[in-house]
Every structure is written in structure tokens, then in C-alpha cells.
Motif scaffolding. Structure first.
Motif, PDB file in Angstrom:
ATOM      1  N   GLY A  26       0.785  -1.217   0.000  1.00 21.00           N
ATOM      2  CA  GLY A  26       0.000   0.000   0.000  1.00 21.00           C
ATOM      3  C   GLY A  26       0.817   1.268   0.000  1.00 21.00           C
ATOM      4  O   GLY A  26       0.239   2.372  -0.019  1.00 21.00           O
ATOM      5  N   HIS A  27       2.137   1.153   0.025  1.00 17.66           N
ATOM      6  CA  HIS A  27       3.005   2.331   0.055  1.00 17.66           C
ATOM      7  C   HIS A  27       4.197   2.079  -0.857  1.00 17.66           C
ATOM      8  O   HIS A  27       4.648   0.938  -1.038  1.00 17.66           O
ATOM      9  N   ASP A  28       4.717   3.138  -1.397  1.00 21.28           N
ATOM     10  CA  ASP A  28       5.880   3.046  -2.275  1.00 21.28           C
ATOM     11  C   ASP A  28       7.144   3.125  -1.436  1.00 21.28           C
ATOM     12  O   ASP A  28       7.887   4.116  -1.471  1.00 21.28           O
ATOM     13  N   SER A  29       7.381   2.082  -0.656  1.00 12.18           N
ATOM     14  CA  SER A  29       8.541   2.056   0.243  1.00 12.18           C
ATOM     15  C   SER A  29       8.944   0.621   0.504  1.00 12.18           C
ATOM     16  O   SER A  29       8.154  -0.314   0.320  1.00 12.18           O
ATOM     17  N   ALA A  30      10.192   0.461   0.917  1.00 11.18           N
ATOM     18  CA  ALA A  30      10.753  -0.860   1.188  1.00 11.18           C
ATOM     19  C   ALA A  30      11.587  -0.799   2.464  1.00 11.18           C
ATOM     20  O   ALA A  30      12.162   0.242   2.800  1.00 11.18           O
ATOM     21  N   VAL A  31      11.648  -1.936   3.147  1.00  9.80           N
ATOM     22  CA  VAL A  31      12.429  -2.058   4.380  1.00  9.80           C
ATOM     23  C   VAL A  31      13.549  -3.050   4.130  1.00  9.80           C
ATOM     24  O   VAL A  31      13.295  -4.227   3.823  1.00  9.80           O
ATOM     25  N   VAL A  32      14.762  -2.611   4.262  1.00 11.19           N
ATOM     26  CA  VAL A  32      15.928  -3.487   4.135  1.00 11.19           C
ATOM     27  C   VAL A  32      16.259  -4.028   5.525  1.00 11.19           C
ATOM     28  O   VAL A  32      16.409  -3.260   6.482  1.00 11.19           O
ATOM     29  N   LEU A  33      16.371  -5.340   5.624  1.00 13.56           N
ATOM     30  CA  LEU A  33      16.619  -5.986   6.916  1.00 13.56           C
ATOM     31  C   LEU A  33      18.048  -6.521   7.038  1.00 13.56           C
ATOM     32  O   LEU A  33      18.611  -6.487   8.140  1.00 13.56           O
ATOM     33  N   ALA A  34      18.612  -7.027   5.960  1.00 16.09           N
ATOM     34  CA  ALA A  34      19.959  -7.610   6.042  1.00 16.09           C
ATOM     35  C   ALA A  34      20.577  -7.635   4.647  1.00 16.09           C
ATOM     36  O   ALA A  34      19.893  -7.467   3.630  1.00 16.09           O
ATOM     37  N   VAL A  35      21.887  -7.840   4.629  1.00 17.41           N
ATOM     38  CA  VAL A  35      22.644  -7.992   3.387  1.00 17.41           C
ATOM     39  C   VAL A  35      23.323  -9.355   3.421  1.00 17.41           C
ATOM     40  O   VAL A  35      24.112  -9.639   4.338  1.00 17.41           O
ATOM     41  N   ILE A  36      22.988 -10.219   2.447  1.00 13.87           N
ATOM     42  CA  ILE A  36      23.628 -11.536   2.341  1.00 13.87           C
ATOM     43  C   ILE A  36      24.874 -11.386   1.463  1.00 13.87           C
ATOM     44  O   ILE A  36      24.786 -10.948   0.303  1.00 13.87           O
ATOM     45  N   HIS A  37      26.026 -11.754   1.989  1.00 13.61           N
ATOM     46  CA  HIS A  37      27.309 -11.494   1.339  1.00 13.61           C
ATOM     47  C   HIS A  37      27.573 -12.479   0.199  1.00 13.61           C
ATOM     48  O   HIS A  37      27.103 -13.617   0.205  1.00 13.61           O
ATOM     49  N   TYR A  38      28.336 -11.970  -0.738  1.00 13.75           N
ATOM     50  CA  TYR A  38      28.894 -12.827  -1.796  1.00 13.75           C
ATOM     51  C   TYR A  38      30.148 -13.514  -1.232  1.00 13.75           C
ATOM     52  O   TYR A  38      30.894 -12.888  -0.467  1.00 13.75           O
ATOM     53  N   PRO A  39      30.428 -14.784  -1.506  1.00 12.35           N
ATOM     54  CA  PRO A  39      29.747 -15.676  -2.446  1.00 12.35           C
ATOM     55  C   PRO A  39      28.544 -16.401  -1.814  1.00 12.35           C
ATOM     56  O   PRO A  39      28.510 -16.635  -0.607  1.00 12.35           O
TER      57      PRO A  39
END
Length: 595
Positions: A26-39
Motif C-alpha cells: 500500500g506504500h511506495d517504500s521498502a524495508v531493508v533488513l539484512a545484506v547476504i554477502h557474496y559468495p
């Protein structure tokens, strides 16, 4: 069109990888929770996200890619961009951070552009800029990064508190509330730290190691047998209270009037709440249990301190030795007061016959009371000694017992007040009824109103005689009523202070107030934003800070419901009752529960 991205501060310097989070519906927004590293292996990433989604109930997905250039990772940005075909989304966020810059640059790729892209085709970039002109190119999106502290947002609770059902239905304030709820319910995602042997590594607020406390874990283990013991004791107490002998009218009536019995029932309800095997259903239930636990512990600690003071240096013997002379002194002063009333008090001329009758009547009761005190004097020290043991159950039990003892030792003052009030009320209502007779009126009991009525000569004559008699006897009765009402109000005021103290200890949300002082972000009233970074070529970066709840609102929101002792009537109603001579019970009945 503005796209808001809630980005955790702990991921600002994370290694390149995939952004895991949730699009707010319902909104033009996002919540970033974590970053999964490469590889990483894409299949394992999908399986891991499905597993976390099943545990938390949050619709997690791969939002895009995160790129932080490092030596030996040339071409990483293009590789991460190609992953948008493996993790299909409506929009793919490609966030990158350049060395030497504080801000991020973001490209928002639509599904149609991702799917139709060839290796040599140039993709149109939708770069967001902090300050744009009045006119924007068609299809361009502005991106605003809102940085937040993940741990604080996860532990905080937005106020006013709403249930999950109403939270899912409401649309007005759902963006911020959904963002807080998403972070709070994503706790299983934060269990993956750098010490795990799994194939995936991620960055979040707890990636350096899980936060835990040995003391908390030991208390959790010890709480299970303790709750079982308390539940068994409560079941035994309930079984004893269900005996038929305790349901007999005199005992049931006394138990409803004695403050000690009321406090005992109230604490039994508290212990049932704490020993319940069910976990707290939500934030409100958890705060209520925590406030009750802290209130009980503080009450018991203060009671033990009082008991230590009473049994040290023979303070109980000192109190017993001063109590009997104090009771004799009060009785002597009452007797002197009655002797003064039987004369010419303040130069007023009273009706001598009625004055002597009332004075001797009250003097007889005082003599009975003095005899009762002398009869009980050998047992006063024992009563205080055993009564002081109740302080081990809490300070509120000691205060309730003190209130009952005050009521018992001032029972003669209560009797004087009742006698004087009944006699004064009888004369007031008699005079009002006879006054209506002179005006040709009468009170209609059925319709509860004053109607016209015709009286004959005999009725008017008798009414005149009775009105005259009651009118001339009223000053004498009113004087006795005034004196004993003032004495009764002094006793009631002292008992009221005790009741207010007990009510304060029972209902004050000490845990919530301590949480507000020590960790104000836990109870959030709202948020505020300040500009964190505004560099050319990068998006606008805002820092979200939590506004703590005001202390007054904390007390009002988390105050424990209790058997209140505030006046049942308004002050105007109390003054009216005092004027007409009605009996006053200024404290609420203990069976009335107030929030």
C-alpha cells in the motif's frame, strides 16, 4: 514519484551482496533488513528466505543488490545486476556506494526492462538526486534513504498500541507501523551471525554475535519450578477459601469490608497472572505482567524492611507501651469535649434537657470504650507482634492491617458519628416535610415529585407544633453532629492516605517508568527525521530517530487496574450529604474494580 528505502545503519559498510527485506504493501517504500554477502548459491538463498518467512510470518524477498567496491572485485556490480533475472521482482533495487562518499546511488530497474535486456543493451537508469528541479523526466523516481537503528526499532513499540487485526485494516498510519512491525517480527533473520558454520553470511545488527545474558537464561530456567510451586499454593488457597464456613454471611461481609482481606484477594489475582503457563500474548500483556512482577517484588522488599525495623531494638514493645496511653488520652479529650458541649459551648444557649441527654449518652459510650481498651491492653503487644509478621507478604499488607486496626480502635468515634448523623438527618427531613405542609405541598412517593395537597385545620396545627419543636431542637443536635462529623473526617482522612498508598504501590507501573528512563526508545511515541547526507549525485539520506513516550503518558497507559479508593461521589455531592446528614462512605466499595 518518491521511493522510500528504510536502510539499517549497520549495513552501511557491509560487503557486496543481496538486499533482503520487504516491500510495504500500500506504500511506495521498502524495508531493508539484512545484506547476504557474496559468495552465495541462489538456491540456498531462496531456501533460507522461505525458512525465515515460515518462522517469522513476514513476506521476505530479495529487494535488490548492494555493492561496495573493494580490491579484486571488479565487475561485481554487473554480476549482482544480472541476479535480477534469478530473483524476479516488480522493481529491482541496485544500491551502490562509492569510495570516499557518504551517500549511496540507487538504480531502480523495472521487471520489463530486466526481462527485455540484452547483454549489449544499455539500460535506462533512474538515478535519484537529492535536489531536483521543478520538472522531472517522465518515469524518473526519486529515492530517499531513511537510515534507522535496527536494534532500537526492533525492540521499540509504537504508541498508541493497536492489535494486529486493526493494524492490518488501517491505512492512515500503516507505513511507519508496518515498518516497525516488520523489523520486530524478523528476529529469526537476525540469528545468523559470523560464528555460524552455514554457507550464508549476512550483515545485520547482531551479525557480530548474538546478544544474550547468562542471568536472564538462569532466571528463565528457575521460573518454571517457581511458577509450578506458586500455582500449587494458589490452588490450596482457593480450596481453603471455598469452605462453606467462609461463605456464611458475617464472615463474607467482614471479608468484603476488611482492607487486609481485599488486599489478599488482589495479590492472589496477581500471583495467578504471573504463574500462568501461557506466554504473554502481546506487548500490553507482557508489560502488565512485568509491572505486576516488579510491583510485587518492591512491595515484598519494603515489607521485609519494615519487618526488620519493627523487630529490631524492641520497637514493637515501644509501640505497645505508647498505644494504650494514647487511647486513654483520646478518650479523656473526648470526655472533656462532651463536658464542654453539655455546658454553654462558645457562649451558645442550647436546649438543656436534650443537651444533657445526648451528653450522658455519649459519655456512657466513652466509658464502655475505656473499659474495652483496658481489657485489651494485655494483648496489644501480642497483636502487634503477630500483625507485624504480615509485613513479610508486603508493605501493602501491613498498611491494610494498620487501616483495619485504626478502624477498630476508632469504632466509638464512628458510632458517635452515626448517632449524631441519624438524629440530625431525621430532623432535617422532618423540617423539610413540615415546610411543604405549610405551603400545601406533599412528596409523591410513587412519582418521585412534589404535588399539591389540601390539609385540614388539625393537620396544620399538629404540623406547626412539630415544626416549632424540631426547629428549636435543631441547633443542639447540629452542634453534636458537627463535632463528631469532624472527628470522623479526621479518621477517614488518615485511612484514605493509607488506602492511597496501597493503591499507589499496587497500580504504579514501575517497570514501564524504569524502561522509559533507562531505555527510552523501547516506548516510542513517534519518530523524527533529520538530514544525514545530501551530496550531488547521490540520493537524499535521512536519519530516523525515535521520540520516546512522555512519562505521564507511560503512567496513564500502563497503570495496573486496581481496586481504587478514590471518592465515589463528587465534592459537591459530598458537601450536600454532609449538610443533610446522610452517612458518608467516601471510599469506593472494594468490589468495584476501576481502571
Amino acid at each position: 514519484m518518491v521511493l522510500k528505502i528504510f536502510f539499517p545503519q549497520c549495513c552501511n559498510r557491509a560487503d557486496s551482496g543481496l538486499l533482503v527485506g520487504r516491500w510495504i504493501s500500500g506504500h511506495d517504500s521498502a524495508v531493508v533488513l539484512a545484506v547476504i554477502h557474496y559468495p552465495f548459491i541462489p538456491g540456498q538463498v531462496k531456501q533460507y528466505i522461505q525458512q525465515i518467512q515460515a518462522q517469522s510470518g513476514v513476506e521476505l524477498s530479495v529487494l535488490g543488490s548492494w555493492s561496495l567496491p573493494k580490491d579484486g572485485q571488479e565487475g561485481m556490480e554487473s554480476f549482482l545486476k544480472d541476479l535480477s533475472t534469478i530473483f524476479p521482482q516488480e522493481r529491482w533495487l541496485q544500491i551502490s556506494r562509492q569510495l570516499g562518499k557518504t551517500g549511496f546511488s540507487c538504480e531502480v530497474l523495472g521487471r520489463d526492462r530486466v526481462c527485455s535486456k540484452n547483454p549489449g543493451e544499455k539500460v535506462e537508469k533512474k538515478k535519484s538526486e537529492a535536489g531536483g528541479g521543478d520538472e522531472e523526466q517522465e518515469g524518473e523516481e526519486k529515492v530517499i534513504f531513511v537510515h534507522y537503528e535496527q536494534r532500537k526499532v526492533m525492540l521499540s513499540q509504537l504508541h498508541p498500541i493497536e492489535s494486529r487485526d486493526s493494524e492490518s485494516k488501517s491505512e492512515a498510519a500503516s507505513e511507519l507501523r508496518q515498518m516497525f512491525g516488520t523489523v520486530a517480527r524478523s528476529q529469526p533473520l537476525f540469528f545468523l551471525d559470523k560464528y555460524d558454520d552455514g554457507p550464508l553470511k549476512s550483515t545485520h545488527w547482531q551479525s557480530e554475535g548474538r546478544e544474550a545474558s547468562i542471568i536472564v537464561e538462569l532466571l528463565k530456567q528457575a521460573s518454571v519450578p517457581l511458577c509450578v510451586l506458586v500455582s500449587w499454593l494458589l490452588s490450596v488457597w482457593t480450596w481453603i477459601c471455598n469452605f462453606r464456613i467462609f461463605t456464611v454471611f458475617p464472615l463474607r461481609f467482614l471479608a468484603s469490608k476488611l482492607s487486609t482481606c481485599v488486599q489478599l484477594r488482589y495479590r492472589a489475582e496477581h500471583m495467578r497472572t504471573l504463574s500462568a503457563p501461557e506466554a504473554a500474548a502481546g506487548h500490553t500483556d507482557f508489560m502488565r505482567k512485568a509491572n505486576v512482577l516488579v510491583s510485587v517484588l518492591l512491595d515484598v522488599a519494603l515489607g521485609v524492611f519494615l519487618m526488620w525495623w519493627l523487630y529490631r531494638d524492641e520497637h514493637i514493645a515501644m509501640l505497645a507501651s505508647t498505644l494504650e496511653p494514647a487511647a486513654d488520652r483520646v478518650a479523656q479529650q473526648l470526655e472533656e469535649l462532651l463536658q464542654w458541649l453539655m455546658g454553654a459551648p462558645a457562649g451558645l444557649k442550647m436546649n438543656r434537657a436534650l443537651d444533657q441527654v445526648l451528653g450522658r449518652f455519649f459519655l456512657y459510650h466513652i466509658h464502655l470504650w475505656i473499659s474495652y481498651i483496658h481489657l485489651m491492653s494485655p494483648f496489644i503487644q501480642g497483636i502487634l507482634w503477630y500483625g507485624g509478621l504480615s509485613a513479610c507478604l508486603g508493605l501493602t499488607f501491613a498498611l491494610s492491617l494498620l487501616s483495619d486496626m485504626v478502624a477498630l480502635f476508632t469504632f466509638h468515634i464512628y458510632c458517635f458519628y452515626v448517632y449524631g448523623a441519624r438524629l440530625y438527618c431525621l430532623k432535617i427531613y422532618g423540617l423539610s416535610s413540615l415546610w411543604r405542609l405549610f405551603r400545601g405541598k406533599k412528596w409523591n412517593v410513587l412519582r418521585q415529585r412534589v404535588d399539591s395537597c389540601s390539609y385540614d385545620l388539625d393537620q396544620l396545627f399538629i404540623g406547626t407544633l412539630l415544626f416549632t419543636i424540631l426547629l428549636f431542637l435543631l441547633p443542639t443536635t447540629a452542634l453534636y453532629y458537627l463535632v463528631f462529623t469532624l472527628l470522623r473526617l479526621v479518621v477517614v482522612l488518615f485511612q484514605g492516605v493509607l488506602h492511597l498508598s496501597v493503591d499507589f504501590i499496587n497500580s504504579f507501573p514501575l517497570f514501564a517508568v524504569a524502561l522509559r528512563i533507562c531505555r527510552p526508545y523501547r516506548l516510542a511515541e513517534g519518530v523524527k527525521f533529520r538530514v544525514l547526507c545530501e551530496e550531488p549525485g547521490t540520493a537524499l539520506h535521512l536519519l530516523m530517530e525515535i521520540n520516546p513516550l512522555k512519562c505521564g503518558t507511560v503512567v496513564q497507559t500502563y497503570r495496573t487496574p486496581t481496586y481504587s479508593c478514590y471518592p465515589r461521589d463528587s465534592w459537591a455531592a459530598l458537601v450536600k450529604k454532609l449538610f443533610v446528614g446522610e452517612l458518608i462512605y467516601p471510599w469506593r466499595h472494594k468490589t468495584t474494580k476501576a481502571d
